[in-house]
Scaffold this motif. Sequence first.
Motif, PDB file in Angstrom:
ATOM      1  N   UNK A 118      20.686  11.058  -3.094  1.00 59.94           N
ATOM      2  CA  UNK A 118      20.952  12.498  -3.210  1.00 59.94           C
ATOM      3  C   UNK A 118      20.903  13.164  -1.840  1.00 59.94           C
ATOM      4  N   UNK A 119      19.857  12.880  -1.066  1.00 56.24           N
ATOM      5  CA  UNK A 119      19.746  13.476   0.284  1.00 56.24           C
ATOM      6  C   UNK A 119      20.908  13.045   1.170  1.00 56.24           C
ATOM      7  N   UNK A 174      10.902   2.281  -7.046  1.00 56.84           N
ATOM      8  CA  UNK A 174      12.059   1.964  -6.207  1.00 56.84           C
ATOM      9  C   UNK A 174      13.301   2.686  -6.720  1.00 56.84           C
ATOM     10  N   UNK A 175      13.481   2.733  -8.026  1.00 60.82           N
ATOM     11  CA  UNK A 175      14.628   3.431  -8.605  1.00 60.82           C
ATOM     12  C   UNK A 175      14.583   4.924  -8.252  1.00 60.82           C
ATOM     13  N   UNK A 176      13.411   5.531  -8.403  1.00 58.97           N
ATOM     14  CA  UNK A 176      13.254   6.961  -8.095  1.00 58.97           C
ATOM     15  C   UNK A 176      13.503   7.241  -6.613  1.00 58.97           C
ATOM     16  N   UNK A 177      12.906   6.453  -5.742  1.00 56.47           N
ATOM     17  CA  UNK A 177      13.060   6.680  -4.301  1.00 56.47           C
ATOM     18  C   UNK A 177      14.484   6.412  -3.830  1.00 56.47           C
ATOM     19  N   UNK A 199      11.405  -0.120   4.993  1.00 57.66           N
ATOM     20  CA  UNK A 199      11.394  -1.586   5.076  1.00 57.66           C
ATOM     21  C   UNK A 199      11.069  -2.191   3.712  1.00 57.66           C
ATOM     22  N   UNK A 200      10.119  -1.581   3.005  1.00 55.53           N
ATOM     23  CA  UNK A 200       9.744  -2.085   1.677  1.00 55.53           C
ATOM     24  C   UNK A 200      10.901  -1.933   0.693  1.00 55.53           C
ATOM     25  N   UNK A 201      11.565  -0.779   0.720  1.00 56.76           N
ATOM     26  CA  UNK A 201      12.670  -0.539  -0.215  1.00 56.76           C
ATOM     27  C   UNK A 201      13.843  -1.480   0.032  1.00 56.76           C
ATOM     28  N   UNK A 251       0.833  -1.205   0.000  1.00 52.80           N
ATOM     29  CA  UNK A 251       0.000   0.000   0.000  1.00 52.80           C
ATOM     30  C   UNK A 251       0.868   1.255   0.000  1.00 52.80           C
ATOM     31  N   UNK A 252       1.982   1.211   0.721  1.00 56.20           N
ATOM     32  CA  UNK A 252       2.896   2.346   0.775  1.00 56.20           C
ATOM     33  C   UNK A 252       3.548   2.570  -0.587  1.00 56.20           C
ATOM     34  N   UNK A 253       3.993   1.519  -1.228  1.00 59.06           N
ATOM     35  CA  UNK A 253       4.603   1.654  -2.559  1.00 59.06           C
ATOM     36  C   UNK A 253       3.565   2.060  -3.607  1.00 59.06           C
ATOM     37  N   UNK A 254       2.345   1.561  -3.473  1.00 57.55           N
ATOM     38  CA  UNK A 254       1.274   2.002  -4.374  1.00 57.55           C
ATOM     39  C   UNK A 254       1.050   3.503  -4.227  1.00 57.55           C
ATOM     40  N   UNK A 255       1.028   3.975  -2.992  1.00 62.38           N
ATOM     41  CA  UNK A 255       0.841   5.403  -2.729  1.00 62.38           C
ATOM     42  C   UNK A 255       1.973   6.208  -3.350  1.00 62.38           C
ATOM     43  N   UNK A 256       3.218   5.775  -3.151  1.00 61.60           N
ATOM     44  CA  UNK A 256       4.369   6.485  -3.714  1.00 61.60           C
ATOM     45  C   UNK A 256       4.336   6.469  -5.246  1.00 61.60           C
ATOM     46  N   UNK A 257       3.841   5.395  -5.821  1.00 56.46           N
ATOM     47  CA  UNK A 257       3.777   5.275  -7.270  1.00 56.46           C
ATOM     48  C   UNK A 257       2.800   6.287  -7.861  1.00 56.46           C
TER      49      UNK A 257
END
Length: 84
Positions: free
Chosen positions: A71-72, A62-65, A47-49, A12-18
Amino acid sequence: MPLVPLTDEERATLDFETTWHGNAHRKQETLTARGWTTTHYYLVLGRALAKPVAALEYPETVRRLTHLRQIRNNERHANRPVTR
């Protein structure tokens, strides 16, 4: 060794980020509306990443995050004095 699957919460978290498009303030409001605290959300996201299966199921996200995280991290450590 088999891949550890994503939990429903991680998915659900990755869906939200997508699908998320907006600024940080609106993201906070959206997370709160979903009943998620910011801290818990980012712990679940981290945890998901960390699971290789996430990159298989959500490669672009995943690549973007991961890129943003790097970078941060680089910016955070760029101005530190070198210690020996």
